[in-house]
Design a protein around this motif. Structure first.
Motif, PDB file in Angstrom:
ATOM      1  N   ARG A   1       0.811  -1.213   0.000  1.00 35.66           N
ATOM      2  CA  ARG A   1       0.000   0.000   0.000  1.00 35.66           C
ATOM      3  C   ARG A   1       0.846   1.265   0.000  1.00 35.66           C
ATOM      4  O   ARG A   1       0.457   2.287  -0.572  1.00 35.66           O
ATOM      5  CB  ARG A   1      -0.953  -0.018   1.191  1.00 35.66           C
ATOM      6  CG  ARG A   1      -2.103  -0.958   0.917  1.00 35.66           C
ATOM      7  CD  ARG A   1      -2.890  -1.331   2.132  1.00 35.66           C
ATOM      8  NE  ARG A   1      -3.685  -2.506   1.787  1.00 35.66           N
ATOM      9  CZ  ARG A   1      -4.999  -2.578   1.937  1.00 35.66           C
ATOM     10  NH1 ARG A   1      -5.660  -1.567   2.444  1.00 35.66           N
ATOM     11  NH2 ARG A   1      -5.648  -3.648   1.578  1.00 35.66           N
TER      12      ARG A   1
ATOM     13  N   GLN B   1      -1.961  -1.030 -10.341  1.00 37.51           N
ATOM     14  CA  GLN B   1      -3.238  -1.401  -9.742  1.00 37.51           C
ATOM     15  C   GLN B   1      -3.035  -2.372  -8.602  1.00 37.51           C
ATOM     16  O   GLN B   1      -1.906  -2.779  -8.304  1.00 37.51           O
ATOM     17  CB  GLN B   1      -4.151  -2.002 -10.808  1.00 37.51           C
ATOM     18  CG  GLN B   1      -4.816  -0.950 -11.664  1.00 37.51           C
ATOM     19  CD  GLN B   1      -5.701  -0.045 -10.856  1.00 37.51           C
ATOM     20  OE1 GLN B   1      -6.528  -0.491 -10.077  1.00 37.51           O
ATOM     21  NE2 GLN B   1      -5.510   1.256 -11.007  1.00 37.51           N
ATOM     22  N   MET B   2      -4.136  -2.772  -7.992  1.00 34.84           N
ATOM     23  CA  MET B   2      -4.028  -3.645  -6.841  1.00 34.84           C
ATOM     24  C   MET B   2      -5.168  -4.655  -6.886  1.00 34.84           C
ATOM     25  O   MET B   2      -6.277  -4.343  -7.294  1.00 34.84           O
ATOM     26  CB  MET B   2      -4.140  -2.780  -5.585  1.00 34.84           C
ATOM     27  CG  MET B   2      -4.012  -3.545  -4.309  1.00 34.84           C
ATOM     28  SD  MET B   2      -3.343  -2.424  -3.058  1.00 34.84           S
ATOM     29  CE  MET B   2      -3.493  -3.435  -1.642  1.00 34.84           C
TER      30      MET B   2
ATOM     31  N   PHE C   1      -7.149  -7.156  -4.250  1.00 39.45           N
ATOM     32  CA  PHE C   1      -7.266  -7.200  -2.801  1.00 39.45           C
ATOM     33  C   PHE C   1      -7.463  -8.614  -2.268  1.00 39.45           C
ATOM     34  O   PHE C   1      -7.869  -9.524  -2.980  1.00 39.45           O
ATOM     35  CB  PHE C   1      -8.422  -6.314  -2.347  1.00 39.45           C
ATOM     36  CG  PHE C   1      -8.159  -4.864  -2.602  1.00 39.45           C
ATOM     37  CD1 PHE C   1      -7.578  -4.081  -1.628  1.00 39.45           C
ATOM     38  CD2 PHE C   1      -8.465  -4.299  -3.827  1.00 39.45           C
ATOM     39  CE1 PHE C   1      -7.313  -2.757  -1.867  1.00 39.45           C
ATOM     40  CE2 PHE C   1      -8.209  -2.970  -4.076  1.00 39.45           C
ATOM     41  CZ  PHE C   1      -7.629  -2.200  -3.089  1.00 39.45           C
ATOM     42  N   GLN C   2      -7.193  -8.717  -0.973  1.00 34.22           N
ATOM     43  CA  GLN C   2      -7.286 -10.014  -0.331  1.00 34.22           C
ATOM     44  C   GLN C   2      -8.730 -10.507  -0.221  1.00 34.22           C
ATOM     45  O   GLN C   2      -9.036 -11.635  -0.572  1.00 34.22           O
ATOM     46  CB  GLN C   2      -6.667  -9.935   1.068  1.00 34.22           C
ATOM     47  CG  GLN C   2      -6.874 -11.204   1.867  1.00 34.22           C
ATOM     48  CD  GLN C   2      -6.147 -11.156   3.194  1.00 34.22           C
ATOM     49  OE1 GLN C   2      -5.613 -10.127   3.590  1.00 34.22           O
ATOM     50  NE2 GLN C   2      -6.119 -12.266   3.878  1.00 34.22           N
ATOM     51  N   ASP C   3      -9.604  -9.624   0.293  1.00 35.69           N
ATOM     52  CA  ASP C   3     -10.951 -10.068   0.625  1.00 35.69           C
ATOM     53  C   ASP C   3     -11.922  -9.685  -0.485  1.00 35.69           C
ATOM     54  O   ASP C   3     -12.297  -8.527  -0.615  1.00 35.69           O
ATOM     55  CB  ASP C   3     -11.376  -9.423   1.947  1.00 35.69           C
ATOM     56  CG  ASP C   3     -12.715  -9.942   2.417  1.00 35.69           C
ATOM     57  OD1 ASP C   3     -13.388 -10.642   1.640  1.00 35.69           O
ATOM     58  OD2 ASP C   3     -13.088  -9.645   3.558  1.00 35.69           O
TER      59      ASP C   3
ATOM     60  N   ALA D   1     -15.061  -7.763   0.716  1.00 39.72           N
ATOM     61  CA  ALA D   1     -14.986  -6.392   1.214  1.00 39.72           C
ATOM     62  C   ALA D   1     -14.550  -5.398   0.151  1.00 39.72           C
ATOM     63  O   ALA D   1     -14.785  -4.213   0.283  1.00 39.72           O
ATOM     64  CB  ALA D   1     -14.021  -6.329   2.395  1.00 39.72           C
ATOM     65  N   SER D   2     -13.919  -5.893  -0.930  1.00 37.20           N
ATOM     66  CA  SER D   2     -13.318  -4.938  -1.848  1.00 37.20           C
ATOM     67  C   SER D   2     -14.240  -4.533  -2.997  1.00 37.20           C
ATOM     68  O   SER D   2     -13.841  -3.779  -3.864  1.00 37.20           O
ATOM     69  CB  SER D   2     -11.997  -5.492  -2.397  1.00 37.20           C
ATOM     70  OG  SER D   2     -12.229  -6.700  -3.074  1.00 37.20           O
ATOM     71  N   LEU D   3     -15.480  -5.031  -3.001  1.00 39.24           N
ATOM     72  CA  LEU D   3     -16.444  -4.607  -4.024  1.00 39.24           C
ATOM     73  C   LEU D   3     -17.610  -3.895  -3.342  1.00 39.24           C
ATOM     74  O   LEU D   3     -18.173  -4.399  -2.374  1.00 39.24           O
ATOM     75  CB  LEU D   3     -16.968  -5.816  -4.804  1.00 39.24           C
ATOM     76  CG  LEU D   3     -15.924  -6.719  -5.466  1.00 39.24           C
ATOM     77  CD1 LEU D   3     -16.600  -7.923  -6.104  1.00 39.24           C
ATOM     78  CD2 LEU D   3     -15.124  -5.964  -6.499  1.00 39.24           C
TER      79      LEU D   3
ATOM     80  N   ARG E   1     -12.425 -12.612  -9.397  1.00 40.56           N
ATOM     81  CA  ARG E   1     -12.268 -12.358 -10.836  1.00 40.56           C
ATOM     82  C   ARG E   1     -12.779 -10.966 -11.191  1.00 40.56           C
ATOM     83  O   ARG E   1     -12.211 -10.276 -12.046  1.00 40.56           O
ATOM     84  CB  ARG E   1     -13.026 -13.399 -11.650  1.00 40.56           C
ATOM     85  CG  ARG E   1     -12.345 -14.768 -11.673  1.00 40.56           C
ATOM     86  CD  ARG E   1     -13.250 -15.797 -12.308  1.00 40.56           C
ATOM     87  NE  ARG E   1     -12.757 -17.149 -12.063  1.00 40.56           N
ATOM     88  CZ  ARG E   1     -11.979 -17.822 -12.914  1.00 40.56           C
ATOM     89  NH1 ARG E   1     -11.645 -17.273 -14.058  1.00 40.56           N
ATOM     90  NH2 ARG E   1     -11.557 -19.029 -12.616  1.00 40.56           N
TER      91      ARG E   1
END
Lengths: 346, 308
Positions: free
Chosen positions: A81, A117-118, A120-122, A125-127, A184
């Motif tokens: 990050r 870009q990144m 994310f793990q979860d 939570a990331s959408l 995805r």
């Protein structure tokens, strides 16, 4: 602007311990990320800092995958990050393809985000739960004015196809998908701006094993297809071994060892890497029964108050007087094999 | 890659996967149309609003009675159908209750909705800004809110109402500009928690500007609960108006409002119960409808809930 051989930039980069060849996409030097701890209600004073990342140097070459491993809380995600300037680094430099990111203004950095870009793990939570998949993937296109209207819809459908989802899913919401499918979607969002560099922040840790393989395969396929460069953060050593070209091992905010994958897995120099790798099970009962495991005693010290000298000396079986006094330098012990240890090797 | 192709093939086989393009709002509307209770509440509220708006026409052509018209020979008339003007009875000086109720709706609904709109606008704007940017801005906002909340509200209203000539517009301004703190604190708190969520980090990563993150990512996640708050807010304002009217600082007679009709009628409850019941029922139904609409909107705006 790229770093070209012969320029001052290039020579300076060569002179430091971790400089690679001129094709580095990312050069990180002395990066520190400290989170202040404050006390008091109205007049806050700083009483210390969590030294999540405390002076790390590494580079990532164009087109390669650098694996970043370490146990929970060692600063892997923070590193990712801080590179993307989602946190403002406390000190150090992050040079991306010739551009220094730490000193960029807000609007310039926003433009640079197209190139990095990144993932994310979860994936839960990331959408954004109130946005359709089409809007989620189309947002980067809107933000950077890459496509509008019908062109955008077309591009979104194409991206869905690229990551192996049905292009007709654009009007669905994230909760209608499984974890693997959501990941995805996250990947499609990252790809929308056609980045060169992607930080994969434990992209498979939240998925079950059968899905992990699919996502790893997808990431590898995309790397070949779009010439992507990855910083792959993970704590699963076998996954890192599979996907990485080079691997960096982190311990308590510092990189303790950095080498080509085979070198690191075959001949780890740093005791911590040795201990870490000895924990990987071997799928052969005969070998497994004879496998020598190094069990570390004690817990990871607090990053608020790290040990003096070498940070690993409190748990190291090789520790001598010098280890608690002098912080070992991050030295290239073998070609392209760096380690920070006073007594490297077996 | 084989895996990807296989997945794509399997998914593509799902029939009817295509669905008409739907945004959050059109999706909400689609769901709302199937929610009879919410639609019913909405229709009833619309009827109230239309009746209130048509009060002058109705009083002239249907009831043939002006709202200030007195008839001392017909005080305390019971509700009856013989004379349309006496449909809901008359009060202590022979004014038609039904006509006054219609005019009262203009004031009560008008003040309630417009003041709530002011509250919401200020509350959302200030709450989002303070919660998103934190730091000095948030400190300032928190200071103003705690100061305002530290003063007993009814005193504040009384002081301001005493300074300016009370009337519908002054009332809207007073309530609208003093009652925003609750919504602000709520929105601020929600923003605090939402801004740390990973999808907000993701929005930063793709290069979204602050404004987009605030209005496209945070607001839609706060909005559904704001609707419920708004419904409660309108009801509370109608009641607040009646409390101020009771103390003589709200709408002044002879202009009727549901609030001042209710408090005025309370004195004659034993003699003429209908003077209390009719404005009471109107306030009750309005607040109930608003709650139902707020609740229905919240459900409709949540894509995770499916209506059948």
């Amino acid at each position: 602007m790229a770093v070209t051989p012969g320029t001052g930039e290039y020579t300076r980069a060569r002179s430091t311990a971790t400089a690679g060849s001129g094709k580095n996409l990312l050069d990180v030097k002395a990066l520190k990320m400290h989170f202040p701890l404050t006390q008091g209600i109205i007049f806050q004073r700083q009483v210390g800092a969590v030294r999540a990342v405390d002076g790390i140097d590494f580079f990532v070459e164009k087109g390669e995958t650098l694996g970043l491993v370490g146990e929970s809380g060692c600063g892997k995600s923070t590193t990712g990050r801080a590179i993307l300037q989602l946190y403002k680094p406390t000190a150090g430099t992050v040079n991306f393809d010739g551009t220094e990111l730490t000193t960029l203004g807000g609007e310039q950095m926003r433009k640079m985000r197209r190139r990095m870009q990144m993932i994310f793990q979860d994936p839960y939570a990331s959408l954004n739960p109130r946005m359709t998949v089409g809007n989620i993937i189309g947002e980067p296109l809107e933000v950077h004015n890459l496509a509008r209207g019908g062109e955008k819809t077309q591009r979104v459908q194409e991206l869905l196809r690229v990551v192996g989802l049905n292009p007709y899913f654009t009007n669905r919401y994230p909760h209608e998908f499984s974890g693997g499918q959501r990941q995805r979607i996250g990947i499609a969002r990252a790809l929308a701006v056609e980045p060169e560099f992607i930080v994969c922040d434990e992209p498979i840790s939240a998925l079950d094993v059968s899905i992990q393989a699919q996502v790893i395969n997808l990431l590898e396929e995309l790397q070949d297809r779009f010439k992507l460069t990855y910083l792959f953060i993970a704590h699963d050593l076998s996954v890192v071994r599979h996907i990485s070209d080079r691997v960096a091992v982190m311990y308590l905010g510092k990189i303790v060892e950095l080498a080509d994958r085979v070198d690191l897995y075959e001949r780890p120099l740093h005791p911590y890497s040795q201990a870490l790798l000895s924990a990987v099970p071997i799928p052969d009962p005969a070998v497994e029964s004879k496998r020598k495991r190094i069990i570390l005693t004690g817990d990871v010290p607090s990053p608020v108050n790290p040990p003096s000298g070498c940070r690993f000396h409190t748990r190291c079986w090789k520790a001598q007087q010098i280890c608690s006094e002098v912080d070992p330098e991050f030295i290239e012990h073998e070609p392209r094999h760096w380690a920070a240890c006073h007594f490297p090797g077996a | 890659m084989a895996t990807t192709a296989a997945t794509a093939g399997r998914i593509a086989a799902t029939p009817g996967a295509a669905r008409a393009s739907r945004s959050l709002w059109s999706n909400a509307w689609w769901k709302l149309r199937r929610d009879r209770l919410t639609i019913g509440a909405f229709i009833l509220l619309t009827i109230f609003a239309l009746l209130a708006a048509a009060a002058p026409l109705l009083s002239e052509y249907v009831f043939h009675y002006r709202f200030a018209q007195q008839d001392l020979l017909h005080t305390y008339e019971k509700p009856q159908f013989d004379n349309l003007a006496y449909l809901l009875g008359t009060d202590e000086i022979g004014r038609s209750q039904v006509v006054r109720l219609l005019y009262g709706g203009q004031v009560s609904l008008g003040v309630g909705f417009v003041a709530a709109l002011v509250n919401l606008t200020v509350g959302i704007a200030v709450g989002l800004t303070a919660g998103y940017f934190r730091g000095v801005i948030d400190d300032g906002v928190t200071f103003v809110i705690t100061t305002l909340n530290g003063i007993p509200q009814i005193y504040l209203f009384l002081i301001i109402a005493a300074l300016w000539q009370p009337g519908p517009y002054v009332l809207i301004a007073i309530i609208g500009l003093l009652n925003w703190t609750g919504i602000t604190l709520y929105v601020r708190g929600q923003t605090f928690s939402l801004r740390e969520r990973e999808f907000i980090t993701a929005a930063h990563t793709i290069g979204a500007r602050d404004r987009r993150i605030m209005f496209r990512h945070i607001l839609p996640n706060v909005l559904p609960l704001i609707f419920v708050l708004a419904a409660i807010d309108v009801g509370a304002i109608i009641l607040l108006e009646s409390a101020l009217s009771f103390l003589g600082f709200g709408i002044l007679p002879p202009t009727p409002s549901w609030g001042n009709m209710l408090t005025n009628g309370a004195s004659y409850f034993v003699r003429a119960w209908w003077l209390v019941v009719s404005p009471g029922v109107m306030i009750f139904l309005t607040v109930l409808c608003l709650y139902l609409i707020g609740d229905g909107l919240r459900d409709a705006l949540d894509p995770r809930l499916k209506t059948h």
